[in-house]
Design an enzyme around this catalytic site. Structure first.
Site, short mmCIF file in Angstrom:
data_model
loop_
_atom_site.label_atom_id
_atom_site.label_comp_id
_atom_site.label_asym_id
_atom_site.label_seq_id
_atom_site.Cartn_x
_atom_site.Cartn_y
_atom_site.Cartn_z
N HIS A 149 0.83 -1.22 0.00
CA HIS A 149 0.00 0.00 0.00
C HIS A 149 0.87 1.27 0.00
O HIS A 149 0.42 2.31 0.44
CB HIS A 149 -0.96 0.04 1.20
CG HIS A 149 -1.69 -1.24 1.43
ND1 HIS A 149 -2.95 -1.49 0.94
CD2 HIS A 149 -1.31 -2.37 2.08
CE1 HIS A 149 -3.34 -2.71 1.29
NE2 HIS A 149 -2.35 -3.26 1.99
N SER A 158 16.02 21.64 -14.83
CA SER A 158 14.87 22.49 -15.13
C SER A 158 15.39 23.82 -15.65
O SER A 158 16.43 24.30 -15.20
CB SER A 158 14.07 22.70 -13.84
OG SER A 158 13.34 23.90 -13.92
N LYS A 188 16.83 21.51 -9.63
CA LYS A 188 16.10 20.30 -10.00
C LYS A 188 16.96 19.25 -10.71
O LYS A 188 17.83 19.58 -11.49
CB LYS A 188 14.93 20.66 -10.94
CG LYS A 188 13.80 21.40 -10.27
CD LYS A 188 13.01 20.57 -9.26
CE LYS A 188 12.17 19.51 -9.91
NZ LYS A 188 11.00 20.06 -10.62
N GLU A 248 10.30 8.64 -16.22
CA GLU A 248 8.92 9.07 -16.48
C GLU A 248 8.47 8.68 -17.88
O GLU A 248 7.33 8.28 -18.10
CB GLU A 248 8.81 10.60 -16.32
CG GLU A 248 9.05 11.10 -14.90
CD GLU A 248 9.18 12.62 -14.86
OE1 GLU A 248 10.32 13.12 -14.89
OE2 GLU A 248 8.14 13.29 -14.83
#
Ligand code: ARG
Length: 462
Positions: A157, A278, A284, A291
């Site tokens: 979970h 970024s 970043k 992704e």
């Protein structure tokens, strides 16, 4: 001018829109190697069986070799007006060798031709995927061996559940990739029969030798039913389904990399090579490759769904609908190759933060199950009762703001007086993973054994 290949009964040329919707050359040009190989096998067989002269067979073979080198050199001009790869090749053959080219299509149709070419193409693609998956498995097994004893939180979970070893977690993906390879191997074995000689749909009256051309192309046998040979695309569906499941596995791992590399969890560091910055936030480090692997599963599943819908309800035999089998499959297989390569690179470069992992593994009372097991084994309590007592001990530790192994013995004895200091032996995350030595369990010893077993297996047949 009407179509050279089939325009005998046509008075005018097709509308430009007809040409645009009909032409498949923009994507079936990927099949040129297989198309030429299949034509060479067919021509050789026609020569051997004296259906065409040995001289014509030889001319055809030479012409096809020339076309292959023209395509590979980038000098071949593909023409939309010639619809597809089959007619582009044949038309060029006629330019090169003259009328003998017209004999190549004896006892053959584009229907058995395309079915043959695409089986060959899919077979080659499967072989490339299999090799790439083996390389991916090796990268995972190597990282697993390096981190056989690195303790991390295991989740259910997405809540901290029990400590596991990082190596064990990585080896889970090796197992999945092995089943993925098994699915591709099954699809390959079933698709490896030759449609050549089924002709348009009913077979041919020429005395061809189907076994001969099948063998020349590495097929195990000719397909036994001509209608089936030209009408089914289940081999593409099976392969796409193997692709989709593989892509899902990759997407799950990619998602974990995204989670682990987020500063929230800080469990791993992705290399510069597989991160991006970024343009506005200088701090970043984005896990774009992970992704994108996560996202590309959508395209691959989409290709499977699209072809399932195309094939549904199609009557026998060949229908032009089936030309829609290629774009999605070609895209899906190259997308999957890229995804596997990206995951392999990320795995190789992945740097777990061992100290952070260990700390996180101990958070959230992750060794509570170990405590319940200890109570069960040492005090001979039924597991349900031990579970209940452990719950009370966890509540007590939480109320005091302490980890389980920091709760004083006296406080534990208030809950269960028979607890001794020996209990502290099972409360550390290291002992927790070490104790899970059952076959398939997370113990470092198991991870080492399994990683080495994989090295051996991958060496023998990857
Ligand atoms: N480009 C076609 C395809 O991919 C080749 C077969 C065409 N056959 C036909 N009877 N028009 O399906």
């Amino acid at each position: 001018m009407t179509n050279k290949m089939w325009g005998g009964r046509f008075g005018s040329q097709p509308d430009p829109i007809m040409e645009e919707i009909n032409a498949s050359i923009d994507f079936d040009r990927h099949l040129y190697r297989q198309d030429i190989a299949a034509s060479k096998a067919h021509a050789a067989m026609l020569g051997q069986t004296a259906i065409i002269s040995a001289q014509d067979a030889k001319r055809i073979a030479h012409g096809l070799d020339t076309i292959l080198s023209e395509i590979e050199a980038g000098t071949f001009s593909f023409k939309r007006a010639l619809e597809d790869i089959h007619m582009n090749v044949e038309s060029r053959l006629a330019e090169l060798i003259g009328p003998a080219a017209g004999r190549l299509h004896t006892a053959r149709s584009r229907n058995d031709q395309v079915a043959t070419d695409f089986r060959l193409w899919v077979r080659d693609a499967i072989d490339r995927i299999d090799t790439a998956l083996a390389v991916y498995q090796r990268a995972l097994a190597e990282k697993a061996l390096d981190h056989a004893a690195t303790v991390m939180p295991g989740f259910t979970h997405l809540q901290t559940a029990q400590p596991v070893t990082f190596g064990h977690h990585l080896l889970a993906y090796v197992e999945m990739a092995a089943r993925d390879r098994g699915r591709f191997a099954d699809a390959r074995a079933r698709l490896n029969e030759s449609p050549l000689g089924a002709a348009a749909l009913a077979g041919t009256s020429f005395p061809i030798d189907r076994a001969m051309s099948a063998k020349a192309l590495g097929f195990t046998r000719p397909m036994a039913n001509s209608l089936d040979a030209v009408a089914d695309r289940d081999f593409v569906l099976e392969t796409l389904s193997a692709c989709a499941i593989t892509a899902l596995h990759l997407s799950r791992f990619a998602e974990e990399i995204v989670i682990w590399s987020s500063p929230f969890s800080g469990l791993v560091r992705l290399s510069d090579k597989f991160s991006t910055g970024s343009s506005i936030m200088p701090q970043k480090r984005n896990p774009d490759a992970a992704e994108l692997v996560r996202a590309k599963a959508g395209r691959i599943v989409g290709a499977l769904t699209a072809l399932l819908v195309v094939m549904k309800g199609l009557p026998l035999a060949y229908q032009k609908d089936m030309q829609e089998d290629k774009e999605g499959a070609i895209d899906a297989l190259s997308t999957l190759s890229l995804s596997i390569a990206a995951m392999t690179g990320m795995v190789r470069d992945l740097e777990p933060d061992v100290a952070r992992m260990r700390q996180a593994a101990g958070e959230g009372y992750a060794t509570a199950t170990d405590l319940a097991d200890w109570l069960t084994q040492t005090l001979k309590l039924p597991f349900r009762e031990a579970h209940h007592l452990t719950g009370r001990l966890v509540a007590k530790a939480a109320a005091a703001g302490l980890a389980l192994d920091k709760l004083p013995l006296a406080a534990m004895q208030e809950v269960e007086p028979r607890i001794t200091k020996a209990v502290f032996g099972v409360l550390s995350v290291e002992n927790s993973v070490k104790s899970r030595a059952v076959f398939g369990g997370t113990a470092p010893k198991n991870v080492r054994t399994q990683a080495k077993r994989w090295f051996k297996r991958l060496q023998n047949k990857a």
